[in-house]
Enzyme design. Structure first.
Site, mmCIF file in Angstrom:
data_model
loop_
_atom_site.group_PDB
_atom_site.id
_atom_site.type_symbol
_atom_site.label_atom_id
_atom_site.label_comp_id
_atom_site.label_asym_id
_atom_site.label_seq_id
_atom_site.Cartn_x
_atom_site.Cartn_y
_atom_site.Cartn_z
ATOM 1 N N HIS A 6 0.792 -1.240 0.000
ATOM 2 C CA HIS A 6 0.000 0.000 0.000
ATOM 3 C C HIS A 6 0.821 1.286 0.000
ATOM 4 C CE1 HIS A 6 -0.239 0.300 4.718
ATOM 5 N NE2 HIS A 6 0.919 -0.187 4.317
ATOM 6 N N HIS A 7 2.141 1.189 0.009
ATOM 7 C CA HIS A 7 2.964 2.404 -0.085
ATOM 8 C C HIS A 7 3.372 2.722 -1.525
ATOM 9 C CE1 HIS A 7 3.086 2.592 4.197
ATOM 10 N NE2 HIS A 7 3.806 1.487 4.331
ATOM 11 N N CYS A 8 3.077 1.828 -2.448
ATOM 12 C CA CYS A 8 3.488 2.041 -3.836
ATOM 13 C C CYS A 8 2.355 2.672 -4.633
ATOM 14 C CB CYS A 8 3.892 0.719 -4.474
ATOM 15 S SG CYS A 8 4.634 0.917 -6.117
#
Length: 328
Positions: A114-116
Protein backbone atom coordinates in the site's frame (compact mmCIF):
# COMPACT_ATOMS: atom_id res chain seq x y z
CA UNK A 1 20.46 -15.24 -0.25
CA UNK A 2 19.88 -14.20 3.34
CA UNK A 3 18.56 -10.76 2.32
CA UNK A 4 15.53 -11.25 4.57
CA UNK A 5 17.85 -10.99 7.57
CA UNK A 6 18.61 -7.39 6.61
CA UNK A 7 14.98 -6.24 6.91
CA UNK A 8 12.51 -6.76 9.79
CA UNK A 9 9.91 -8.23 7.42
CA UNK A 10 9.47 -12.01 7.76
CA UNK A 11 9.93 -13.09 4.14
CA UNK A 12 8.73 -16.59 5.00
CA UNK A 13 5.43 -15.41 6.46
CA UNK A 14 3.26 -16.34 3.51
CA UNK A 15 4.47 -19.92 3.19
CA UNK A 16 4.07 -20.42 6.93
CA UNK A 17 0.42 -19.30 6.77
CA UNK A 18 -0.28 -21.87 4.06
CA UNK A 19 1.48 -24.60 6.04
CA UNK A 20 -0.53 -23.81 9.19
CA UNK A 21 -3.79 -24.00 7.20
CA UNK A 22 -2.70 -27.33 5.72
CA UNK A 23 -1.96 -28.66 9.21
CA UNK A 24 -5.49 -27.70 10.27
CA UNK A 25 -6.89 -29.53 7.20
CA UNK A 26 -8.52 -26.34 5.92
CA UNK A 27 -6.71 -26.53 2.58
CA UNK A 28 -4.69 -29.02 0.56
CA UNK A 29 -2.14 -28.62 -2.22
CA UNK A 30 -4.69 -29.21 -4.96
CA UNK A 31 -6.97 -26.50 -3.52
CA UNK A 32 -4.49 -23.63 -3.65
CA UNK A 33 -4.58 -21.09 -6.44
CA UNK A 34 -0.99 -20.49 -7.52
CA UNK A 35 -0.56 -16.84 -8.43
CA UNK A 36 1.04 -15.99 -11.73
CA UNK A 37 3.66 -13.32 -12.07
CA UNK A 38 2.28 -9.99 -13.31
CA UNK A 39 3.89 -9.06 -16.64
CA UNK A 40 5.13 -5.64 -17.74
CA UNK A 41 1.98 -5.29 -19.83
CA UNK A 42 -0.13 -5.91 -16.74
CA UNK A 43 1.88 -3.50 -14.61
CA UNK A 44 1.63 -0.75 -17.22
CA UNK A 45 -2.11 -0.60 -16.61
CA UNK A 46 -1.14 1.50 -13.57
CA UNK A 47 2.61 2.06 -13.53
CA UNK A 48 4.47 4.43 -15.80
CA UNK A 49 7.14 3.01 -18.08
CA UNK A 50 9.55 5.45 -16.47
CA UNK A 51 8.91 3.92 -13.04
CA UNK A 52 9.32 0.34 -14.26
CA UNK A 53 12.58 1.31 -15.94
CA UNK A 54 13.84 2.69 -12.63
CA UNK A 55 13.47 -0.76 -11.12
CA UNK A 56 16.24 -1.90 -13.45
CA UNK A 57 18.64 0.01 -11.19
CA UNK A 58 19.59 -1.99 -8.10
CA UNK A 59 20.11 1.08 -5.93
CA UNK A 60 16.49 2.15 -6.60
CA UNK A 61 15.23 -1.26 -5.49
CA UNK A 62 17.48 -1.06 -2.43
CA UNK A 63 15.84 2.22 -1.47
CA UNK A 64 12.32 0.90 -1.99
CA UNK A 65 12.91 -2.33 -0.07
CA UNK A 66 15.02 -0.62 2.62
CA UNK A 67 17.76 -3.25 2.20
CA UNK A 68 20.95 -1.24 1.41
CA UNK A 69 23.14 -4.20 0.29
CA UNK A 70 20.73 -4.81 -2.60
CA UNK A 71 22.30 -1.77 -4.25
CA UNK A 72 25.51 -3.77 -4.81
CA UNK A 73 23.87 -6.78 -6.48
CA UNK A 74 23.64 -7.20 -10.27
CA UNK A 75 20.15 -6.22 -11.37
CA UNK A 76 19.41 -9.63 -12.91
CA UNK A 77 19.83 -11.06 -9.39
CA UNK A 78 17.61 -8.34 -7.92
CA UNK A 79 14.95 -9.05 -10.54
CA UNK A 80 14.96 -12.78 -9.81
CA UNK A 81 15.36 -12.79 -6.03
CA UNK A 82 13.60 -9.59 -4.96
CA UNK A 83 11.23 -8.28 -7.62
CA UNK A 84 9.90 -11.49 -9.16
CA UNK A 85 8.35 -12.65 -5.85
CA UNK A 86 6.74 -9.22 -5.47
CA UNK A 87 5.40 -9.37 -9.03
CA UNK A 88 3.96 -12.80 -8.28
CA UNK A 89 2.19 -11.51 -5.19
CA UNK A 90 0.91 -8.60 -7.27
CA UNK A 91 -0.47 -11.05 -9.80
CA UNK A 92 -2.09 -12.91 -6.92
CA UNK A 93 -3.88 -9.77 -5.77
CA UNK A 94 -5.27 -9.14 -9.24
CA UNK A 95 -6.44 -12.75 -9.52
CA UNK A 96 -7.99 -12.65 -6.06
CA UNK A 97 -9.93 -9.50 -6.92
CA UNK A 98 -11.71 -11.30 -9.76
CA UNK A 99 -12.20 -14.34 -7.55
CA UNK A 100 -13.79 -12.21 -4.80
CA UNK A 101 -16.32 -10.73 -7.21
CA UNK A 102 -17.18 -14.16 -8.60
CA UNK A 103 -17.38 -16.00 -5.27
CA UNK A 104 -18.03 -13.39 -2.59
CA UNK A 105 -14.62 -13.44 -0.92
CA UNK A 106 -10.96 -14.13 -1.57
CA UNK A 107 -7.76 -13.95 0.45
CA UNK A 108 -4.34 -13.36 -1.08
CA UNK A 109 -1.83 -14.70 1.45
CA UNK A 110 0.52 -11.90 0.46
CA UNK A 111 0.21 -8.55 -1.31
CA UNK A 112 -1.06 -5.35 0.23
CA UNK A 113 1.78 -3.16 -1.06
CA UNK A 114 0.00 0.00 0.00
CA UNK A 115 2.96 2.40 -0.08
CA UNK A 116 3.49 2.04 -3.84
CA UNK A 117 1.73 4.34 -6.29
CA UNK A 118 1.84 4.49 -10.07
CA UNK A 119 5.17 6.30 -10.21
CA UNK A 120 6.84 5.77 -6.83
CA UNK A 121 7.66 2.82 -4.57
CA UNK A 122 8.68 2.76 -0.93
CA UNK A 123 8.29 0.95 2.38
CA UNK A 124 9.08 -2.47 0.86
CA UNK A 125 6.35 -1.89 -1.75
CA UNK A 126 7.57 -1.98 -5.36
CA UNK A 127 4.27 -2.59 -7.17
CA UNK A 128 0.86 -0.99 -6.61
CA UNK A 129 -1.14 -4.20 -6.33
CA UNK A 130 -4.17 -2.60 -4.66
CA UNK A 131 -4.54 0.00 -7.40
CA UNK A 132 -3.97 -2.66 -10.06
CA UNK A 133 -6.62 -4.99 -8.66
CA UNK A 134 -9.23 -2.24 -8.51
CA UNK A 135 -8.49 -0.87 -11.97
CA UNK A 136 -8.55 -4.38 -13.40
CA UNK A 137 -12.02 -4.88 -11.93
CA UNK A 138 -13.28 -1.49 -13.12
CA UNK A 139 -12.10 -2.09 -16.68
CA UNK A 140 -12.64 -5.81 -17.10
CA UNK A 141 -15.50 -6.95 -14.85
CA UNK A 142 -19.06 -5.81 -15.63
CA UNK A 143 -20.96 -4.40 -12.68
CA UNK A 144 -17.90 -3.30 -10.72
CA UNK A 145 -17.65 0.48 -10.74
CA UNK A 146 -17.22 1.43 -7.06
CA UNK A 147 -14.67 0.20 -4.53
CA UNK A 148 -13.96 0.74 -0.86
CA UNK A 149 -10.45 0.28 0.52
CA UNK A 150 -10.36 -0.52 4.24
CA UNK A 151 -6.70 -0.17 5.19
CA UNK A 152 -5.99 -1.41 8.72
CA UNK A 153 -2.23 -1.87 8.46
CA UNK A 154 -0.42 0.16 11.14
CA UNK A 155 0.97 2.49 8.45
CA UNK A 156 -0.87 4.98 6.29
CA UNK A 157 -1.60 3.56 2.83
CA UNK A 158 -0.24 6.51 0.89
CA UNK A 159 0.30 4.62 -2.38
CA UNK A 160 -3.30 3.82 -3.23
CA UNK A 161 -4.33 7.16 -1.73
CA UNK A 162 -2.19 9.04 -4.24
CA UNK A 163 -3.47 6.85 -7.09
CA UNK A 164 -7.14 7.43 -6.27
CA UNK A 165 -6.82 11.02 -5.05
CA UNK A 166 -9.52 12.46 -7.31
CA UNK A 167 -11.43 9.31 -8.21
CA UNK A 168 -15.02 9.43 -6.87
CA UNK A 169 -15.41 5.70 -7.57
CA UNK A 170 -13.05 4.79 -4.72
CA UNK A 171 -13.73 5.39 -1.02
CA UNK A 172 -10.77 5.02 1.35
CA UNK A 173 -10.89 4.33 5.07
CA UNK A 174 -7.47 4.27 6.70
CA UNK A 175 -6.65 3.61 10.38
CA UNK A 176 -2.98 3.99 11.26
CA UNK A 177 -0.43 5.12 13.83
CA UNK A 178 -0.27 8.85 13.20
CA UNK A 179 3.38 9.15 14.25
CA UNK A 180 5.11 6.64 11.96
CA UNK A 181 6.07 6.22 8.30
CA UNK A 182 5.06 7.53 5.82
CA UNK A 183 3.38 10.64 7.25
CA UNK A 184 2.24 11.63 3.77
CA UNK A 185 0.17 14.76 4.26
CA UNK A 186 -0.69 15.12 0.59
CA UNK A 187 -1.98 11.54 0.33
CA UNK A 188 -4.17 12.03 3.42
CA UNK A 189 -6.38 14.28 1.33
CA UNK A 190 -7.69 11.16 -0.44
CA UNK A 191 -8.87 9.51 2.79
CA UNK A 192 -12.64 9.77 3.23
CA UNK A 193 -12.61 8.26 6.73
CA UNK A 194 -9.36 8.87 8.61
CA UNK A 195 -8.68 7.14 11.94
CA UNK A 196 -5.39 8.36 13.40
CA UNK A 197 -4.19 6.23 16.31
CA UNK A 198 -1.89 7.04 19.24
CA UNK A 199 1.23 5.12 20.26
CA UNK A 200 0.33 1.95 22.16
CA UNK A 201 -3.36 1.85 21.28
CA UNK A 202 -4.85 -1.34 22.79
CA UNK A 203 -7.64 -3.75 21.91
CA UNK A 204 -10.72 -2.14 23.48
CA UNK A 205 -10.25 1.31 21.97
CA UNK A 206 -8.99 -0.08 18.67
CA UNK A 207 -11.80 -2.55 18.08
CA UNK A 208 -14.43 0.01 19.00
CA UNK A 209 -13.01 2.43 16.45
CA UNK A 210 -12.69 -0.25 13.78
CA UNK A 211 -16.29 -1.36 14.26
CA UNK A 212 -17.67 2.19 14.27
CA UNK A 213 -15.75 3.35 11.23
CA UNK A 214 -16.09 0.21 9.11
CA UNK A 215 -19.85 0.29 9.62
CA UNK A 216 -19.87 4.02 8.93
CA UNK A 217 -17.79 3.67 5.79
CA UNK A 218 -20.00 0.95 4.30
CA UNK A 219 -23.16 2.87 5.19
CA UNK A 220 -21.82 6.08 3.68
CA UNK A 221 -20.66 4.59 0.37
CA UNK A 222 -22.07 1.48 -1.32
CA UNK A 223 -19.19 -0.32 -3.10
CA UNK A 224 -19.18 -3.28 -5.46
CA UNK A 225 -15.97 -4.61 -3.85
CA UNK A 226 -14.17 -4.12 -0.53
CA UNK A 227 -10.38 -4.37 -0.60
CA UNK A 228 -9.30 -5.08 2.96
CA UNK A 229 -5.62 -4.46 3.72
CA UNK A 230 -5.21 -6.56 6.87
CA UNK A 231 -1.71 -5.78 8.09
CA UNK A 232 -0.65 -7.54 11.29
CA UNK A 233 1.94 -4.91 12.18
CA UNK A 234 -0.62 -3.59 14.69
CA UNK A 235 0.48 -6.49 16.93
CA UNK A 236 1.90 -5.57 20.33
CA UNK A 237 5.68 -5.59 20.11
CA UNK A 238 5.91 -5.00 16.37
CA UNK A 239 9.18 -3.10 15.77
CA UNK A 240 7.62 -0.70 13.24
CA UNK A 241 3.90 -0.45 14.03
CA UNK A 242 3.98 1.08 17.51
CA UNK A 243 0.52 -0.21 18.49
CA UNK A 244 -0.37 -2.79 21.15
CA UNK A 245 -3.06 -5.06 19.75
CA UNK A 246 -3.21 -8.66 20.98
CA UNK A 247 -3.39 -11.71 18.70
CA UNK A 248 -7.02 -12.12 19.76
CA UNK A 249 -7.63 -8.48 18.89
CA UNK A 250 -6.34 -9.04 15.34
CA UNK A 251 -8.57 -12.09 14.88
CA UNK A 252 -11.56 -10.07 16.10
CA UNK A 253 -10.67 -7.13 13.84
CA UNK A 254 -10.75 -9.36 10.76
CA UNK A 255 -14.05 -10.81 11.90
CA UNK A 256 -15.55 -7.33 12.26
CA UNK A 257 -14.55 -6.37 8.72
CA UNK A 258 -15.75 -9.63 7.15
CA UNK A 259 -19.07 -9.51 9.01
CA UNK A 260 -19.67 -5.95 7.83
CA UNK A 261 -19.00 -6.80 4.19
CA UNK A 262 -20.66 -10.24 4.08
CA UNK A 263 -23.83 -9.05 5.87
CA UNK A 264 -24.24 -6.48 3.08
CA UNK A 265 -23.37 -9.07 0.41
CA UNK A 266 -20.39 -7.01 -0.73
CA UNK A 267 -17.51 -9.09 -2.15
CA UNK A 268 -14.36 -8.76 -0.06
CA UNK A 269 -10.70 -9.22 -0.99
CA UNK A 270 -8.30 -9.57 1.95
CA UNK A 271 -4.54 -8.91 1.68
CA UNK A 272 -2.09 -9.69 4.48
CA UNK A 273 0.23 -6.66 4.02
CA UNK A 274 2.68 -5.70 6.80
CA UNK A 275 3.64 -7.67 9.89
CA UNK A 276 7.16 -7.82 11.25
CA UNK A 277 7.18 -10.56 13.89
CA UNK A 278 7.64 -14.30 13.47
CA UNK A 279 4.34 -15.03 15.19
CA UNK A 280 2.23 -13.09 12.71
CA UNK A 281 1.92 -16.09 10.36
CA UNK A 282 0.21 -18.11 13.09
CA UNK A 283 -2.14 -15.21 13.84
CA UNK A 284 -3.13 -14.82 10.18
CA UNK A 285 -3.84 -18.55 9.96
CA UNK A 286 -5.87 -18.44 13.19
CA UNK A 287 -7.88 -15.53 11.83
CA UNK A 288 -8.69 -17.39 8.59
CA UNK A 289 -9.68 -20.45 10.62
CA UNK A 290 -11.93 -18.26 12.76
CA UNK A 291 -13.61 -16.73 9.70
CA UNK A 292 -14.22 -20.22 8.36
CA UNK A 293 -15.59 -21.51 11.67
CA UNK A 294 -18.05 -18.60 11.82
CA UNK A 295 -19.40 -19.38 8.38
CA UNK A 296 -18.00 -16.19 6.85
CA UNK A 297 -16.11 -18.24 4.25
CA UNK A 298 -18.73 -20.93 3.69
CA UNK A 299 -20.57 -22.09 0.61
CA UNK A 300 -23.87 -20.39 1.39
CA UNK A 301 -22.28 -16.98 1.82
CA UNK A 302 -19.40 -17.24 -0.60
CA UNK A 303 -20.63 -19.68 -3.26
CA UNK A 304 -17.84 -22.09 -2.37
CA UNK A 305 -16.58 -24.18 0.51
CA UNK A 306 -13.03 -25.24 1.16
CA UNK A 307 -12.73 -28.87 0.14
CA UNK A 308 -15.92 -28.92 -1.96
CA UNK A 309 -16.27 -29.62 -5.67
CA UNK A 310 -17.34 -26.01 -6.21
CA UNK A 311 -14.11 -24.84 -4.60
CA UNK A 312 -12.20 -27.07 -6.97
CA UNK A 313 -14.05 -25.60 -9.95
CA UNK A 314 -13.49 -22.08 -8.62
CA UNK A 315 -9.74 -22.67 -8.65
CA UNK A 316 -9.80 -23.90 -12.23
CA UNK A 317 -11.97 -20.97 -13.31
CA UNK A 318 -9.72 -18.44 -11.61
CA UNK A 319 -6.61 -19.88 -13.23
CA UNK A 320 -8.33 -19.60 -16.60
CA UNK A 321 -9.35 -15.99 -15.90
CA UNK A 322 -5.81 -15.08 -14.92
CA UNK A 323 -4.42 -16.25 -18.24
CA UNK A 324 -6.24 -13.24 -19.72
CA UNK A 325 -5.03 -10.82 -17.07
CA UNK A 326 -3.87 -7.91 -19.21
CA UNK A 327 -6.25 -4.99 -19.58
CA UNK A 328 -4.59 -3.68 -22.70
Amino acid sequence: MGLEKLHPFDAGKWGKVINFLKEEKLIADDLIVQAREATDEDLLVVHTRRYLNKLKWSFVVATITEIPPVAFLPNFVVQRKVLKPLRTQTGGTIMAGKLAVDRGWAINVGGGFHHCSSDKGGGFCAYADITLAIKFLFERVPGVSRATIIDLDAHQGNGHERDFMDDPRVYIMDAYNRYIYPGDGFAKRAIKRRVELEWGTEDTEYLQKVHTHVEGALNEFKPDIVVYNAGTDILDGDPLGGLAISPQGIVKRDEVVFRAARSRRIPILMLTSGGYQKRTARIIADSILNLHSLGLLDKERAACRVGSSSMDQMIRDSAKDFSNLSLQ
